[in-house]
Design an enzyme around this catalytic site. Sequence first.
Site, PDB file in Angstrom:
ATOM      1  N   ASN A 195      40.995 -36.891  71.688  1.00 29.47           N
ATOM      2  CA  ASN A 195      41.313 -38.679  72.055  1.00 29.47           C
ATOM      3  C   ASN A 195      41.829 -38.917  70.860  1.00 29.47           C
ATOM      4  OD1 ASN A 195      39.032 -38.170  70.468  1.00 29.47           O
ATOM      5  ND2 ASN A 195      37.873 -39.968  71.135  1.00 29.47           N
ATOM      6  N   GLY A 235       4.680 -60.870  49.755  1.00 25.47           N
ATOM      7  CA  GLY A 235       4.951 -60.428  48.654  1.00 25.47           C
ATOM      8  C   GLY A 235       6.110 -59.902  48.376  1.00 25.47           C
ATOM      9  N   GLY A 284      -1.115 -65.769  44.442  1.00 25.47           N
ATOM     10  CA  GLY A 284      -1.845 -64.751  44.756  1.00 25.47           C
ATOM     11  C   GLY A 284      -2.278 -65.353  46.754  1.00 25.47           C
ATOM     12  N   ARG A 336       3.785 -52.217  44.381  1.00 27.22           N
ATOM     13  CA  ARG A 336       3.551 -50.900  43.889  1.00 27.22           C
ATOM     14  C   ARG A 336       4.306 -50.005  45.307  1.00 27.22           C
ATOM     15  NH1 ARG A 336      -2.627 -52.208  44.835  1.00 27.22           N
ATOM     16  NH2 ARG A 336      -1.099 -54.433  45.817  1.00 27.22           N
TER      17      ARG A 336
HETATM   18  C1  UD1 Z   1      -5.940 -58.182  48.872  1.00 27.77           C
HETATM   19  C2  UD1 Z   1      -7.691 -58.444  49.285  1.00 27.77           C
HETATM   20  C3  UD1 Z   1      -8.360 -57.305  49.063  1.00 27.77           C
HETATM   21  C4  UD1 Z   1      -8.694 -56.445  50.250  1.00 27.77           C
HETATM   22  C5  UD1 Z   1      -7.260 -56.215  50.575  1.00 27.77           C
HETATM   23  C6  UD1 Z   1      -7.378 -55.794  51.833  1.00 27.77           C
HETATM   24  C7  UD1 Z   1      -7.270 -60.867  48.198  1.00 27.77           C
HETATM   25  C8  UD1 Z   1      -6.801 -61.032  46.297  1.00 27.77           C
HETATM   26  N1  UD1 Z   1      -8.302 -59.264  48.057  1.00 27.77           N
HETATM   27  O1  UD1 Z   1      -5.733 -57.187  47.848  1.00 27.77           O
HETATM   28  O2  UD1 Z   1      -9.684 -57.790  49.164  1.00 27.77           O
HETATM   29  O3  UD1 Z   1      -9.543 -55.747  50.293  1.00 27.77           O
HETATM   30  O4  UD1 Z   1      -6.426 -57.048  50.701  1.00 27.77           O
HETATM   31  O5  UD1 Z   1      -6.160 -55.255  52.126  1.00 27.77           O
HETATM   32  O6  UD1 Z   1      -7.039 -61.448  48.462  1.00 27.77           O
HETATM   33  N2  UD1 Z   1       0.638 -62.042  49.249  1.00 27.77           N
HETATM   34  C9  UD1 Z   1       1.430 -63.096  49.591  1.00 27.77           C
HETATM   35  N3  UD1 Z   1       1.412 -63.546  48.804  1.00 27.77           N
HETATM   36  C10 UD1 Z   1       0.711 -63.698  47.895  1.00 27.77           C
HETATM   37  C11 UD1 Z   1       0.174 -62.252  47.243  1.00 27.77           C
HETATM   38  C12 UD1 Z   1      -0.170 -61.782  48.688  1.00 27.77           C
HETATM   39  O7  UD1 Z   1       1.845 -63.587  50.604  1.00 27.77           O
HETATM   40  O8  UD1 Z   1       1.082 -64.873  46.613  1.00 27.77           O
HETATM   41  C13 UD1 Z   1       0.952 -61.434  51.178  1.00 27.77           C
HETATM   42  C14 UD1 Z   1       0.910 -59.562  50.705  1.00 27.77           C
HETATM   43  O9  UD1 Z   1       2.498 -59.676  50.769  1.00 27.77           O
HETATM   44  C15 UD1 Z   1      -0.066 -58.654  51.488  1.00 27.77           C
HETATM   45  C16 UD1 Z   1      -1.055 -59.577  51.503  1.00 27.77           C
HETATM   46  O10 UD1 Z   1      -0.829 -60.876  50.709  1.00 27.77           O
HETATM   47  O11 UD1 Z   1       0.747 -58.620  52.931  1.00 27.77           O
HETATM   48  C17 UD1 Z   1      -1.971 -59.267  50.624  1.00 27.77           C
HETATM   49  O12 UD1 Z   1      -1.358 -59.034  49.042  1.00 27.77           O
HETATM   50  P1  UD1 Z   1      -1.976 -57.485  48.410  1.00 27.77           P
HETATM   51  O13 UD1 Z   1      -1.106 -57.977  47.420  1.00 27.77           O
HETATM   52  O14 UD1 Z   1      -1.130 -56.265  48.945  1.00 27.77           O
HETATM   53  O15 UD1 Z   1      -3.701 -57.297  48.335  1.00 27.77           O
HETATM   54  P2  UD1 Z   1      -4.564 -56.882  47.868  1.00 27.77           P
HETATM   55  O16 UD1 Z   1      -4.404 -56.424  46.336  1.00 27.77           O
HETATM   56  O17 UD1 Z   1      -4.357 -55.445  48.636  1.00 27.77           O
HETATM   57 CA    CA Z   2      -2.693 -54.869  50.773  1.00 30.01          CA
END
Ligand code: UD1
Ligand code: CA
Length: 457
Positions: A386, A12, A78, A16
């Site tokens: 120096n 990701g 996702g 934010r």
């Molecule tokens: C996610 C969970 C949520 C949980 C929370 C805990 C999902 C849909 N939701 O939400 O249930 O409570 O983590 O912290 O999974 N990432 C990818 N590829 C993508 C999307 C995300 O590699 O397409 C990676 C991001 O870099 C990150 C991680 O997945 O390290 C989580 O993604 P993020 O968008 O932060 O999920 P949250 O909204 O925090």
């Molecule tokens: Ca997260």
Amino acid sequence: MSNRYAVILAAGQGTRMKSKLYKVLHPVCGKPMVQHVVDQINRLNIDEIVTIIGHGAEKVKSQLGEISQYALQEVQLGTAHAVMQAESILAGKTGVTIVVCGDTPLIKAETMEALFRHHEEKKAKATILTARIADPTGYGRIVRNDEGFVEKIVEHKDASEAEREIKEINTGTYCFDNQALFAALTKVSNDNVQGEYYLPDVIEILKKQGAVVSAYQTEDLDETLGVNDRVALAEAERLMRSRINERHMRNGVTIVDPATTYIETDVEIGQDTVIFPGSIIRGKTKIGMDCQIGPHSEIESCEISDGTVIRQSAAFHSSIGSGVNIGPFAHIRPQSSISDDVKIGNFVEIKKAVFGKGSKASHLSYIGDAEVGSGVNIGCGSITVNYDGKNKYLTKIEDDVFIGCNSNLVAPVTIGKGAYVAAGSTITKDVPGKALSIARAHQVNKENYVDKLNFKK
Ligand code: UD1
Ligand code: CA
């Protein structure tokens, strides 16, 4: 024990965070978040680690190196889509796969191990690491049925009013039966508020297939923190900092005020060393036993031996012996090597300089690009000249030399063993051993000169 695999989600952008730096590379106590996660996973017995990369792929790869395999997620559709990218490496293999987000830097190996065990004991196809927290805003909620069994996970944005009341959250860490995971991933849709393929949807899919789905609730709420913005980043930093400080204190280091002591992850400190308030210790610093650091000292990647004192000073990328006394207000710049029993006093700057055993520069000096032998005394206000505006030159001060106050040593120059340089000298030529060198204008006293001036009284 079955085979174990790990998938780390790190593709990701981290919108934010509002940052040029990709989210998982933001440091917490000096180490990128994703590196914290990988370091903990590395403490477990894992057969294969796959990191999902996308935004900043090359940077994440070069940060983590060969410890992990990599799968590229070209567009971020996702978390389920992210895990799917590991298909070519993992699908078809038998065993248990732990999935961890790269933005949960406080997760501990012990907790992941307990999650694996729970998963194996329950003979589950999926086990979620959950936590009960006071403010679950933003996290996925764990929806349980009347008997208390997990039904599904609902994302905050998709949750009903009633579901938002649920305090048990998905920490983003799960164990899956590897084959069941990849089979279920093909069934995940993006029919939700964010139009994303959610990994948590795998839970409901498996449940509907009649598979055993379990949850393991951790008591350590710190571990659950997912860093999505800079507010959470500061919180992670605070929690990690107190975890690090506590580890040192339990190992026999006195930290007078943990709230104002900032020690990075990889720092090592010996027993009975005392860290005074306002100190920042970074990088690969190693501090011996019985040292005193601070108050208000900044140390980065230095090796410091036993019994050394560093007060109100800054030291970078240097080695410092035992029984050394530095500060207050000294600056040790990179590539310096200071032997045992040396004294570097107030307002002394050292750069790329070697100091032999027991030598002293007690006040107001600049010693750069220099080799100082042992038993040398550098008087107040002395400097190595120096730099000619273009090149840097070496000053050699051999053993037992005495440099008088306010001397300039114009490099390249060598002061031979046991020589004396008279105070106020500007030395431009080598001084032989045991010689006294005086290089300053002779003093002229004009008797009654003032009376001859026609100053009006
Ligand atoms: C996610 C969970 C949520 C949980 C929370 C805990 C999902 C849909 N939701 O939400 O249930 O409570 O983590 O912290 O999974 N990432 C990818 N590829 C993508 C999307 C995300 O590699 O397409 C990676 C991001 O870099 C990150 C991680 O997945 O390290 C989580 O993604 P993020 O968008 O932060 O999920 P949250 O909204 O925090
Ligand atoms: Ca997260």
